[in-house]
Design a protein around this motif. Sequence first.
Motif, PDB file in Angstrom:
ATOM      1  N   ARG A  81      62.717  55.263   2.928  1.00 48.79           N
ATOM      2  CA  ARG A  81      61.470  56.415   2.923  1.00 48.79           C
ATOM      3  C   ARG A  81      60.181  55.722   3.452  1.00 48.79           C
ATOM      4  N   TYR A 106      59.506  53.527   5.665  1.00 47.31           N
ATOM      5  CA  TYR A 106      59.436  53.308   7.087  1.00 47.31           C
ATOM      6  C   TYR A 106      59.918  54.568   7.896  1.00 47.31           C
ATOM      7  N   CYS A 107      58.700  54.954   7.833  1.00 46.04           N
ATOM      8  CA  CYS A 107      58.395  56.307   8.820  1.00 46.04           C
ATOM      9  C   CYS A 107      57.190  56.531   9.299  1.00 46.04           C
ATOM     10  N   ARG A 108      56.677  57.450  10.090  1.00 47.73           N
ATOM     11  CA  ARG A 108      55.312  57.620  10.694  1.00 47.73           C
ATOM     12  C   ARG A 108      54.428  58.026   9.533  1.00 47.73           C
ATOM     13  N   TYR A 127      55.639  52.802  10.435  1.00 46.44           N
ATOM     14  CA  TYR A 127      56.685  52.865  11.654  1.00 46.44           C
ATOM     15  C   TYR A 127      58.063  52.746  11.114  1.00 46.44           C
ATOM     16  N   THR A 128      58.983  53.180  11.981  1.00 40.54           N
ATOM     17  CA  THR A 128      60.342  53.005  11.636  1.00 40.54           C
ATOM     18  C   THR A 128      60.858  51.781  11.563  1.00 40.54           C
ATOM     19  N   ASP A 183      71.895  54.975  12.247  1.00 42.19           N
ATOM     20  CA  ASP A 183      70.548  54.334  12.303  1.00 42.19           C
ATOM     21  C   ASP A 183      70.737  52.932  11.621  1.00 42.19           C
TER      22      ASP A 183
END
Length: 123
Positions: free
Chosen positions: A37, A39-41, A47-48, A112
């Motif tokens: 969670r 690793y997202c904007r 960043y992902t 993913d």
Amino acid sequence: RRQIGLRVWYGWAYGPGGRALEGKVAFNAFTSGGARRVYCREGHNRYTISEFLRPFEQTACLCHMDYWPPFAVQGTHRLSDEQLREQAFAYRLLLEQLLEGEVNPAELHTYDFLNDWMQQKEA
């Protein structure tokens, strides 16, 4: 004269006549202390995982390789020894299936992470 760096790959892995890696599989396998969670904007890391791995994906593309989603063990500092063993076993199964030709690459690209594909197969 000894060549260093990427020059030894030019004409072998990429560039004119460089097809030695064409059709081979490339994917990343890594661990991270951070959970998925973050690793997202909007997450702590901004960043992902896909964005962090973009240079590897481009290198595989340059060499005409089939780039797969990563195998990721995340939130490692919160995993028990048993959970880590389970992840190691899943990775081993993935490699064995790859060697046996039991992996459908088209199916993988809908996930993913290779871990997600492995879990779906178990269900």
